[in-house]
Write an enzyme that holds these catalytic residues in place. Structure first.
Site, mmCIF file in Angstrom:
data_model
loop_
_atom_site.group_PDB
_atom_site.id
_atom_site.type_symbol
_atom_site.label_atom_id
_atom_site.label_comp_id
_atom_site.label_asym_id
_atom_site.label_seq_id
_atom_site.Cartn_x
_atom_site.Cartn_y
_atom_site.Cartn_z
ATOM 1 C CE1 TYR A 53 -3.233 -2.802 0.164
ATOM 2 C CE2 TYR A 53 -3.576 -2.375 2.496
ATOM 3 C CZ TYR A 53 -3.865 -3.085 1.361
ATOM 4 O OH TYR A 53 -4.813 -4.070 1.415
ATOM 5 C CB SER A 236 -13.895 -5.049 -1.387
ATOM 6 O OG SER A 236 -14.271 -4.231 -2.459
ATOM 7 C CG LEU A 238 -19.192 -0.123 1.656
ATOM 8 C CD1 LEU A 238 -18.951 1.346 1.994
ATOM 9 C CD2 LEU A 238 -20.647 -0.501 1.905
ATOM 10 N N GLY A 241 -17.191 0.974 -3.317
ATOM 11 C CA GLY A 241 -18.063 2.145 -3.431
ATOM 12 C C GLY A 241 -19.319 1.939 -4.238
ATOM 13 N N GLY A 245 -24.180 3.367 -4.090
ATOM 14 C CA GLY A 245 -25.025 3.964 -5.119
ATOM 15 C C GLY A 245 -24.392 5.139 -5.836
#
Length: 348
Positions: A53, A236, A238, A241, A245
């Protein structure tokens, strides 16, 4: 905040884990400090990072996230209050991680070099949970559909030898416990069997992608997680993202990960938009924030130890943390399952 046992380690980790892969690229050091301050104030004691990262992986930024976390822990004087997880990269042609410029693999020498560099960047003399970021062996992953098997061939280091290398750094006190990431049921059980047969360190967690649009963990790993005390650290949740929505109908918010990097193809496969639309509509019909419903579902699964949240803004971070208080009713879970049966795992 609520807490759960991390495998058989005896450690109590927050059910919400702070993901940090944006620190050092999408987020500045100051923004990373602000996120860690807020998360810590909310009772989050579990931070996840990696030698790779920030993302996207680049030679010029590699290791930057660990440096930011190390600086924060040093300035705040709170190392003993944080359960710190990081990762060593698996087999890869990326050649900027090791001093000799060679491609990455999980040899004894490379594991030792990786952990020593992580310790230096993190400004600590021990790592609580050291995870293999992805397997050393050739496997289809990172968006390859795990319900469609394709044989992949290539070189690999034997799992018992990898465990022996990890055993050395555990015995030296550099690492307390080990875990896996992006692993398969076969891989997880092979690590467990090798550890038992050879008296080597046992894995205590599996960090895989898991969300409403990717429930492939349930196909084999969920039972392993429950029976073997190797709970899921869900990343992850979501769908980077999409389940908020914010990308619906082709929207491209300024400063979003897709707008900056265009690396979200894992969540743009056939059927993904229809599934996302169905879940967002369900959340809104139930009077819930779509992100919080998605996170509440993951948190409600009995095989999940902690859900890893990442955010590029403080507003997102607060929304995600507050999902810990959003109940997942049996009725809502059934409605989610009904959608899942129609739109099963479009984003593995």
């Amino acid at each position: 905040m609520r807490y759960a046992k991390l495998g058989r380690t005896g450690l109590d980790v927050s059910r919400v884990c702070l993901g940090t892969m944006t620190f050092g690229d999408q987020n500045t050091k100051a923004e990373g400090f602000a996120q860690m301050d807020h998360a810590f104030e909310q009772g989050i004691n579990f931070f996840d990072t990696a030698e790779l990262y920030p993302v996207p992986p680049k030679a010029e930024t590699q290791g930057g996230t660990e440096r930011i976390i190390g600086d924060w822990m040093m300035e705040r004087g709170c190392r003993d209050k944080i359960i710190l997880a990081t990762k060593v990269v698996g087999r890869s042609q990326m050649n900027w991680f090791r001093d000799g410029g060679q491609p990455c693999e999980l040899t004894r020498g490379q594991i030792r070099e990786a952990v020593d560099k992580s310790l230096q960047r993190l400004k600590t003399d021990y790592i609580d949970l050291y995870q293999i970021h992805w397997p050393d062996r050739p496997v289809a992953q990172f968006g390859s559909h795990s319900t469609i098997f394709r044989a992949v061939e290539g070189p690999e280091n034997p799992i018992p030898e990898i465990l022996e290398a990890l055993d050395e750094i555990v015995k030296e006190g550099k690492v307390r416990f080990i875990g896996l990431s992006n692993e398969s049921p076969w891989g997880a059980m092979t690590f467990l069997h090798a550890a038992q047969a050879r008296d080597l360190p046992r894995i205590h967690s599996i960090q895989n992608a898991y969300s409403l649009v990717n429930r492939t963990f349930e196909l084999g790993l969920a039972e392993i997680a429950l029976r073997e005390d190797t709970g899921l650290l869900a990343y992850s949740p979501l769908a980077q993202g999409y389940l908020t929505g914010k990308y619906q109908n082709g929207a491209l918010p300024k400063g979003s990960r897709k707008q900056l990097y265009n690396r979200l193809q894992r969540y743009e496969k056939s059927g993904a938009a229809e599934a996302t639309d169905a879940y967002v509509a369900l959340a809104r019909s139930a009077g819930l924030d779509p992100a919080q419903m998605a996170l509440s579902f993951v948190l409600s699964r009995p095989f999940v130890t902690s859900v890893i949240i990442g955010a590029s803004t403080m507003e997102q971070l607060k929304t995600n943390i507050d999902a810990i208080d959003v109940p997942m009713t049996d009725e809502l879970a059934q409605r989610i399952d009904n959608i899942h049966l129609i739109h099963s795992n479009p984003c593995p």
